[in-house]
Design a protein around this motif. Structure first.
Motif: not given
Length: 447
Positions: A220-246
């Motif tokens: 249960n712990t792994l599944e919940v954390i995996e779902k959180c991490a997958e959601f974040l990864e999709q958001s990074y891909t969608k946004n294209g840059s993090v922290f406003g870019g370099p």
């Protein structure tokens, strides 16, 4: 319970059925096994962070009757290296009966001493402040962890809404509150109001998950954390840059090391103005992505969110204004250039202390920074010894991961300064510091 282990991309599935079968029937041994597996993956929880528990039926040594006993990681332990000697064992009914004498949130600290009246195994470790958080939940096995992926959601401005939508109501939410007896009652209330949930997100803090067996809790712990991490990864891909870019580029690796070697002794001198400190340096890619970014100047002063992070990294880092390729050969000139920054940091920390302190607060601690960021070069951390300095660096990387995730999905929020102070200068935390061994004669010195 059939589980597709190939679903885990962002966390490590380490469960060994053969090893678990050897421990079958010993729930405490399975608790330790599960804890060690969880602690072995730093994406699940930071060093020394989080706690795990199980509830079992055992024979009361005084009455011979069967009673429910909770085994939980004791105060100050690490789940990755946890052994039975690091567990606390308490009568569940006695722990829950403390509700009858609880005088309210203004009297939290007195409850910790009362935990001792619930001790089942007199040879076990002292109970931690998180004991009631596990005790009031009815589940046999419980994991409370500080995974970066979950805290990123917990520390986001819209964290509660995101949690509800991402997990479709199967994960509850409890707003930030300092750990203690009342927070345990709030977890129970959240469960009562949301029967059937598989876990609870603690605002700005971490995650609670559970199961009827050690394995079910682990999955249960792994599944919940995996779902959180997958959601974040999709958001990074969608946004294209993090922290406003370099904003700037890193120096080449060899040049970064040369700058660090030249600057480290100077920084150590500043940070040792009160106590001799030992330094640690890292140019981890995650650090450079953050220190080189356009959003650094906005995010760094905000500080961290999870209590485990800022207890080891201080309320916020010092960001150097030196150019990444600065000529560091003239030590006197560099010292003169850095002096105002250190004076300003100490003044900021003293102001934070004086503004937030209570009549019974411990005296102000060392006002020098623990974390120093050098854009284009990396991060320095300073503490009483090498291990503590290295762990501080690990925790600040945790904080960077949280900021990155929260910014990708919403907007990062840190703890209010008063809340942070009440954790940092908590009398229970001070008592823990006072119990630590005194430094040895050559502690903090180098040759």
């Amino acid at each position: 319970m059939s589980v597709n282990t190939t679903q885990f991309k962002h966390v490590s599935y380490l469960w060994d059925d053969t090893r678990a079968a050897e421990l079958a029937g010993d729930e405490v041994a399975l608790l330790i096994y599960r804890s060690n597996l969880l602690g072995a993956d730093l994406r699940l929880t930071n060093y020394g962070g989080g706690n795990t528990s199980c509830k079992v039926m055992d024979k009361d040594p005084l009455t011979g009757k069967e009673v429910e006993v909770m085994w939980i990681k004791g105060s100050g332990g690490d789940i990755g290296t946890l052994k039975k000697s690091g567990l606390a064992a308490l009568y569940v009914d006695r722990l829950r009966s403390l509700k009858n004498v609880y005088r309210g949130i203004g009297f939290e600290d007195e409850m910790v001493e009362l935990f001792n009246h619930s001790i089942f195994d007199l040879n076990s470790k002292a109970p931690s402040i998180d004991t009631p958080l596990h005790g009031f939940l009815p589940f046999k096995h419980i994991d409370h962890l500080h995974p970066d992926a979950a805290i990123a959601i917990a520390a986001a401005k819209d964290g509660k809404k995101i949690t509800e939508e991402l997990f479709e109501g199967t994960i509850g939410w409890v707003d930030w509150q300092r750990p203690g007896f009342d927070l345990g009652l709030q977890l129970k209330e959240c469960l009562d109001n949301n029967p059937g949930i598989r876990g609870i997100m603690l605002g700005s803090h971490g995650l609670f998950t559970w199961g009827d067996t050690a394995y079910e809790s682990y999955i249960n712990t792994l599944e919940v954390i995996e779902k959180c991490a997958e959601f974040l990864e999709q958001s990074y891909t969608k946004n294209g840059s993090v922290f406003g870019g370099p904003k700037i580029e890193s120096l080449p690796a060899d040049d970064r090391k040369k700058q660090a070697v030249a600057l480290a002794p100077i920084l150590r001198g500043f940070c040792s103005s009160k106590t001799q400190m030992i330094g640690h340096y890292t140019d981890d890619a995650r650090v450079l992505e953050y220190t080189n970014s356009k959003d650094l100047d906005r995010l760094a002063p905000m500080g961290t969110s999870c209590p485990d992070h800022f207890l080891r990294t201080k309320i916020s880092p010092l960001v150097l204004t030196l150019a990444s390729g600065e000529d560091l050969s003239d030590i006197a000139a560099i010292k003169e250039k850095l002096t105002p920054a250190f004076e300003e940091y100490r003044k900021m920390y003293e102001g934070y202390y004086n503004t937030c302190k209570h009549p019974n607060s411990p005296g102000i601690r060392d006002a020098n920074p623990v974390v120093i960021l050098y854009p284009g070069v990396g991060m320095f951390t300073f503490a009483k010894d090498k291990q503590t300095a290295r762990v501080a660096a690990e925790f600040y990387i945790n904080a960077i991961n949280v900021m990155k995730g929260a910014e990708a999905i919403s907007e990062y929020t840190s703890l209010p300064r008063q809340e942070a102070f009440d954790i940092e200068y908590w009398l229970l935390e001070e008592a823990k510091l006072q119990r630590m061994p005194k430094p040895k004669a050559l502690s903090g010195r180098i040759a």
